[in-house]
Design an enzyme around this catalytic site. Sequence first.
Site, PDB file in Angstrom:
ATOM      1  N   ASN A 198       4.432   3.801 -15.452  1.00 38.75           N
ATOM      2  CA  ASN A 198       4.120   3.687 -14.037  1.00 38.75           C
ATOM      3  C   ASN A 198       4.841   4.768 -13.261  1.00 38.75           C
ATOM      4  O   ASN A 198       5.915   5.241 -13.644  1.00 38.75           O
ATOM      5  CB  ASN A 198       4.491   2.294 -13.503  1.00 38.75           C
ATOM      6  N   ASN A 243      19.310   0.100  -7.310  1.00 41.20           N
ATOM      7  CA  ASN A 243      18.473   0.973  -8.124  1.00 41.20           C
ATOM      8  C   ASN A 243      19.022   2.395  -8.038  1.00 41.20           C
ATOM      9  O   ASN A 243      18.772   3.100  -7.080  1.00 41.20           O
ATOM     10  CB  ASN A 243      17.027   0.899  -7.610  1.00 41.20           C
ATOM     11  N   CYS A 293      15.673   5.122 -10.432  1.00 47.51           N
ATOM     12  CA  CYS A 293      14.208   5.207 -10.404  1.00 47.51           C
ATOM     13  C   CYS A 293      13.780   6.619 -10.765  1.00 47.51           C
ATOM     14  O   CYS A 293      14.184   7.580 -10.114  1.00 47.51           O
ATOM     15  CB  CYS A 293      13.642   4.852  -9.042  1.00 47.51           C
ATOM     16  N   GLY A 348      13.812  -4.828 -20.801  1.00 42.35           N
ATOM     17  CA  GLY A 348      13.062  -3.766 -21.460  1.00 42.35           C
ATOM     18  C   GLY A 348      12.181  -4.391 -22.522  1.00 42.35           C
ATOM     19  O   GLY A 348      12.645  -4.644 -23.629  1.00 42.35           O
ATOM     20  N   THR A 396       7.273  -6.049 -17.279  1.00 45.72           N
ATOM     21  CA  THR A 396       5.853  -5.718 -17.450  1.00 45.72           C
ATOM     22  C   THR A 396       4.994  -6.932 -17.795  1.00 45.72           C
ATOM     23  O   THR A 396       3.834  -7.014 -17.376  1.00 45.72           O
ATOM     24  CB  THR A 396       5.730  -4.647 -18.560  1.00 45.72           C
TER      25      THR A 396
END
Lengths: 263, 313
Positions: free
Chosen positions: B76, B135, B138, B251, B274
């Site tokens: 993505n 974060n 990214c 993950g 995901t």
Amino acid sequence: MIIERARIKSNCEVAHNIWEMHYEAPNIADSYLGAGQFINILALDDWSHPLRRPMSIASAEDGCISIIYKIFGDVTKILASQKEGETVELMGPLGNTFSNWDNGTYPVLIGGGVGLAPILNLKKECAAKKVDHTMIIGAKSGNEHFIEHEPEENIYLTTDDGTIGDEGTVMEPLKRIIIENKNTYLFACGPEPMLHAVREFALKNNIPAQLSVESYMGCGFGLCQGCVIQRHNYEIRDDSYHQKYSLICLDGPVYEAGDISFG
Amino acid sequence: MKRGILVLADLKITIGSEVFQNPIWVASGTFGYGTEAPELVDVNRLGAIVTKSITRKPREGNPPPRIVETPSGMINSIGLANIGVKKYIQDMLPIYENLTTKIIVNIAGTDVQEYVEIMEMMESVSSVIAGYEINISCPNVKKGGMEFGVDCDMTAKLTEKLRILTERLLIMKLSPNVSDIVSIGLSAENAGADAVSAINTVVGMSIDAESGSSNIFTTYGGLSGPAIKPVGLAMVHKLYNKLSIPIIGMGGIVNTDDVVEYMMAGSTAVQVGTANYRDPGIGEDIIDSLDSFINQTNRKSATDLIGSVRTLS
């Protein structure tokens, strides 16, 4: 939105590399709102292909829904290998529908490639409501068509190689139909170059048009933000959210031609 | 979809001063703001929701194509599309008042000042949020957080600045796209982080051989899904061996075995990512089967799993 384990009722090749699958999916069929909506199919239960595949609903009746798909990659090959009686997990119905086709205008339904699925569906809806209409379906070659070229029934086929119907793209019969009919409203689904051509034609000639666009999707319901199309609006800024890009899964897949732009 | 509600084993875990009802969280960016699929999931059963990264101003994100499937994974490059901190405070925080699950706010920025401003704004209002996940990793934004995530000093500096601003949980999310994730993790720990989460997505690329084009607009994107699970396990285990603070592992988690493996490698909690795209209720299913696993393997609690892997050398 429903996740439903659906039984495959039939799965056959209806033209060269073009397949039609019927699923028994009573809950999704019950919630179905109209042509344009799609399902998100889990082709395999394992995680070799983590993402579902969005497919336009080609029909929804008597607890069953159908899709029309073209084999072009691993997952569509898997779909084609699936047999009657097997079950697969479907998510749906998702997305919006074509609208205002029954408000006194003359609908011209335009499908290209496997983009004919929602167009065939809309044709059924027009017939059920006795709305006069014309349908144009384009393909590369005659062996990809599975319906008949019947101008007397207002069904026009086109092929790039001229083997069936008019040679060329859907634009040629479309231009004739526009001249012959008043108050037309275009409804199109197909590959991006076709939608782009229909959009340009519609905007130039001031003809209303709705386009159903296709996209890769991560989820189909707004989580992943993966399926965007740019809105046609020159005043939008980058420090905004959801103004410049529209989420096809939630806002679409059907858009007024003037509301979006391609590339 | 009807899912079970009976949980018998002790699934509770503790990070800092916060007790979570179970170790199954959902990962930032894979569960929106927690409100997108109410018919398919009871979010109150989750250990925590880590909400989608927010930035100082709203962001439209990257042009399409933004996602592509890859073998057992996906790439993505969304580009941190988000509503911005102001709207998050205005629209989302009131909704979270009515949830019993814990909310972890993921924050992203392009410089220290942006992270600081966002946290100051968040801390200036009353809310039920349990903490922050920062974060710093990214891969999809130009001038993005990556420079923090690959540099020990920058990670320490950012952690220190944010530590001063909040008593809530401070979790630094680590990138796998570094030469030594342990040194970055230690920098975060020494600067006052309550936990680290690992791993963010792995930089990847996908090419369409027929057209000759990249399948992602930004050329590179973040690879996630089962394809990266071995990478995540190894990094969690390395971090567990050196760090004292809890590790939140992620993950490629799609089932209970994956959760158990991540906890055995050293995770105190895990994040499902995901897999939510395929089924947003998958976290609930995993909670139910983790409960069975704990019972059937005669363990007293989920915490017994943490770091329990038997290495062979």
